[in-house]
Design a protein around this motif. Sequence first.
Motif, PDB file in Angstrom:
ATOM      1  N   TYR A   1       0.488  -1.254  -0.131  1.00  0.00           N
ATOM      2  CA  TYR A   1       0.074  -0.089   0.359  1.00  0.00           C
ATOM      3  C   TYR A   1       1.277   0.705   0.014  1.00  0.00           C
ATOM      4  O   TYR A   1       0.592   2.317  -0.200  1.00  0.00           O
ATOM      5  CB  TYR A   1      -1.022  -0.022   0.818  1.00  0.00           C
ATOM      6  CG  TYR A   1      -1.883  -1.164   1.290  1.00  0.00           C
ATOM      7  CD1 TYR A   1      -2.835  -0.989  -0.137  1.00  0.00           C
ATOM      8  CD2 TYR A   1      -2.208  -2.262   1.963  1.00  0.00           C
ATOM      9  CE1 TYR A   1      -3.772  -1.935   0.265  1.00  0.00           C
ATOM     10  CE2 TYR A   1      -2.656  -3.979   1.404  1.00  0.00           C
ATOM     11  CZ  TYR A   1      -3.832  -3.105   0.637  1.00  0.00           C
ATOM     12  OH  TYR A   1      -4.818  -4.050   0.966  1.00  0.00           O
TER      13      TYR A   1
ATOM     14  N   ILE B   1       0.418   5.544   3.392  1.00  0.00           N
ATOM     15  CA  ILE B   1      -0.494   4.428   3.295  1.00  0.00           C
ATOM     16  C   ILE B   1      -1.757   5.552   3.197  1.00  0.00           C
ATOM     17  O   ILE B   1      -2.712   4.754   1.962  1.00  0.00           O
ATOM     18  CB  ILE B   1      -0.638   3.939   3.429  1.00  0.00           C
ATOM     19  CG1 ILE B   1       0.273   2.776   4.079  1.00  0.00           C
ATOM     20  CG2 ILE B   1      -2.091   2.977   4.367  1.00  0.00           C
ATOM     21  CD1 ILE B   1      -0.027   1.568   5.011  1.00  0.00           C
ATOM     22  N   ILE B   2      -2.028   6.489   3.909  1.00  0.00           N
ATOM     23  CA  ILE B   2      -2.862   7.732   3.578  1.00  0.00           C
ATOM     24  C   ILE B   2      -3.382   8.266   1.778  1.00  0.00           C
ATOM     25  O   ILE B   2      -5.213   8.263   1.374  1.00  0.00           O
ATOM     26  CB  ILE B   2      -2.813   8.443   4.920  1.00  0.00           C
ATOM     27  CG1 ILE B   2      -2.993   8.237   5.931  1.00  0.00           C
ATOM     28  CG2 ILE B   2      -4.089   9.870   4.627  1.00  0.00           C
ATOM     29  CD1 ILE B   2      -3.004   8.865   7.176  1.00  0.00           C
TER      30      ILE B   2
ATOM     31  N   ALA C   1      -4.845   5.687   0.127  1.00  0.00           N
ATOM     32  CA  ALA C   1      -6.114   5.747   0.325  1.00  0.00           C
ATOM     33  C   ALA C   1      -6.713   6.972   0.069  1.00  0.00           C
ATOM     34  O   ALA C   1      -8.088   6.720  -0.518  1.00  0.00           O
ATOM     35  CB  ALA C   1      -6.921   5.714   1.842  1.00  0.00           C
TER      36      ALA C   1
ATOM     37  N   ALA D   1      -9.845   6.267  -2.852  1.00  0.00           N
ATOM     38  CA  ALA D   1     -11.554   7.029  -2.793  1.00  0.00           C
ATOM     39  C   ALA D   1     -12.206   7.654  -3.781  1.00  0.00           C
ATOM     40  O   ALA D   1     -12.360   7.438  -4.312  1.00  0.00           O
ATOM     41  CB  ALA D   1     -10.900   7.516  -0.742  1.00  0.00           C
TER      42      ALA D   1
END
Length: 187
Positions: free
Chosen positions: A22, A121-122, A125, A129
Amino acid sequence: MEYLRLFLSFFKIGLFSFGGGYAMIPLIQSENAMYNWISSSDLIDIIAISEMTPGPVAVNSATFIGYNAGGILGGIIATIGVTLPSLLLVLIVANVFFKFSKHPLKTMAFYGIRPVIAGLIISAALVVAETAFFKSGISLNETAENIFQLISLQNVFIFVLSLLLLLKTKINPVIIILISGILGVLI
């Protein structure tokens, strides 16, 4: 030349990514944007498929992108490129790690790396998203008069349902992924 580019790009991704598959996603996105091997929506699809198939996300993504860019040989070369740095680093670090396992600098270095991994990782994401929740061709950076024209409500519904099932039940995540896929087709 394309094979060398694939190898070097994925070797760099494997060498400079800490925190697993990730954490590699932003680097894969960057290299893909530079060489335009696949579209952004295909990259998000690859990540989703890589999560459901056996093996690490980075290896599965490298294999698919390499295959798309250079056929079977491209897939093999990209896969070797992304995995070779880990193999080499593990062999080198294993010899040194146990000699200095109690050294405070080692502990401090690992504490310093943790926030960077969380940030990567954020970042991944948020990109996933944006693609998952907003209709094709619309970016989070764009403003709109009516937010409901932008948001894909079916994806929000499936996300909330999946999150509730994961948090409130002991259903296997694989079953939730299958249910979400079926709901996506039906809706």
